[in-house]
Design a protein around this motif. Structure first.
Motif, mmCIF file in Angstrom:
data_model
loop_
_atom_site.group_PDB
_atom_site.id
_atom_site.type_symbol
_atom_site.label_atom_id
_atom_site.label_comp_id
_atom_site.label_asym_id
_atom_site.label_seq_id
_atom_site.Cartn_x
_atom_site.Cartn_y
_atom_site.Cartn_z
ATOM 1 N N PRO A 1 0.784 -1.233 0.000
ATOM 2 C CA PRO A 1 0.000 0.000 0.000
ATOM 3 C C PRO A 1 0.821 1.291 0.000
ATOM 4 O O PRO A 1 0.268 2.354 -0.194
ATOM 5 N N ALA B 1 -2.516 5.172 -3.551
ATOM 6 C CA ALA B 1 -3.730 4.366 -3.408
ATOM 7 C C ALA B 1 -3.613 3.183 -4.373
ATOM 8 O O ALA B 1 -3.740 3.358 -5.585
ATOM 9 N N ASN B 2 -3.353 2.008 -3.833
ATOM 10 C CA ASN B 2 -3.152 0.803 -4.621
ATOM 11 C C ASN B 2 -4.411 -0.059 -4.547
ATOM 12 O O ASN B 2 -4.708 -0.641 -3.511
ATOM 13 N N HIS B 3 -5.143 -0.125 -5.674
ATOM 14 C CA HIS B 3 -6.353 -0.946 -5.765
ATOM 15 C C HIS B 3 -6.178 -1.980 -6.870
ATOM 16 O O HIS B 3 -7.075 -2.204 -7.679
ATOM 17 N N THR C 1 -5.551 -5.842 -8.244
ATOM 18 C CA THR C 1 -5.767 -7.257 -7.946
ATOM 19 C C THR C 1 -5.147 -8.044 -9.093
ATOM 20 O O THR C 1 -4.665 -7.460 -10.068
ATOM 21 N N GLY D 1 -7.022 -3.386 -12.227
ATOM 22 C CA GLY D 1 -7.470 -2.420 -11.235
ATOM 23 C C GLY D 1 -6.871 -1.052 -11.451
ATOM 24 O O GLY D 1 -6.556 -0.666 -12.578
ATOM 25 N N ARG D 2 -6.689 -0.332 -10.346
ATOM 26 C CA ARG D 2 -6.270 1.066 -10.424
ATOM 27 C C ARG D 2 -5.159 1.348 -9.415
ATOM 28 O O ARG D 2 -5.197 0.877 -8.278
ATOM 29 N N LEU D 3 -4.205 2.152 -9.843
ATOM 30 C CA LEU D 3 -3.115 2.619 -8.994
ATOM 31 C C LEU D 3 -3.019 4.129 -9.174
ATOM 32 O O LEU D 3 -2.920 4.617 -10.298
ATOM 33 N N LYS E 1 -2.354 8.462 -12.502
ATOM 34 C CA LYS E 1 -3.466 7.524 -12.357
ATOM 35 C C LYS E 1 -3.312 6.455 -13.431
ATOM 36 O O LYS E 1 -3.254 6.770 -14.617
ATOM 37 N N THR F 1 -4.835 2.753 -14.830
ATOM 38 C CA THR F 1 -5.883 1.742 -14.822
ATOM 39 C C THR F 1 -5.437 0.593 -15.726
ATOM 40 O O THR F 1 -4.952 0.829 -16.833
#
Length: 141
Positions: free
Chosen positions: A61, A105-107, A109, A113-115, A134, A136
């Protein structure tokens, strides 16, 4: 490199009150190794780094590394709570820059996803710019 993912990147740089945004959509690879995700793509003429490969490594994270390999190599390490001195090849010479994270913000999987991350660049005694990235990632059809 298997380019089986669509990668959308939006980068915003604020410098001296001016804001500049670039957007890039490309194909690239996305893999997980241990607890880190690796997003890699080939640079094009449009980015000014044609022939180079950029890899973004998201470590948990709180840490992101941006590595460019090729004729104009660079390495930026963005980590919460730490200022790193990194090297950036501008094409006219190598610069040493200070990098300090604002937010990460690490989202991500295994499916994509998005970083999102933002950071300040400095030259030691003066601020150069505030940057936000950003990214995706999604599997290509």
């Amino acid at each position: 490199m298997k380019e089986n993912f669509l990668i959308n990147i939006e980068g915003t740089m604020e410098q001296d009150g001016e804001i500049d945004t670039i957007r890039l959509m490309t194909r690239g690879s996305f893999v997980r190794k241990n607890d880190s995700y690796f997003i890699s793509y080939r640079e094009t003429e449009a980015t000014g780094y044609e022939g180079n490969v950029t890899t973004v490594k998201a470590e948990g994270p709180g840490k992101v590394s941006m590595l460019r390999h090729g004729s104009m190599p660079s390495q930026l390490v963005i980590e919460r709570g730490r200022r790193h001195v990194c090297h950036y090849d501008s094409g006219y010479g190598v610069l040493s820059l200070g990098v300090a994270a604002d937010e990460i913000a690490n989202h991500l999987t295994d499916a994509g996803g998005r970083l999102t991350f933002s950071y300040m660049l400095d030259s030691g005694d003066s601020q150069i710019s505030r940057n936000e990235v950003k990214i995706t990632v999604k599997e290509a059809n």
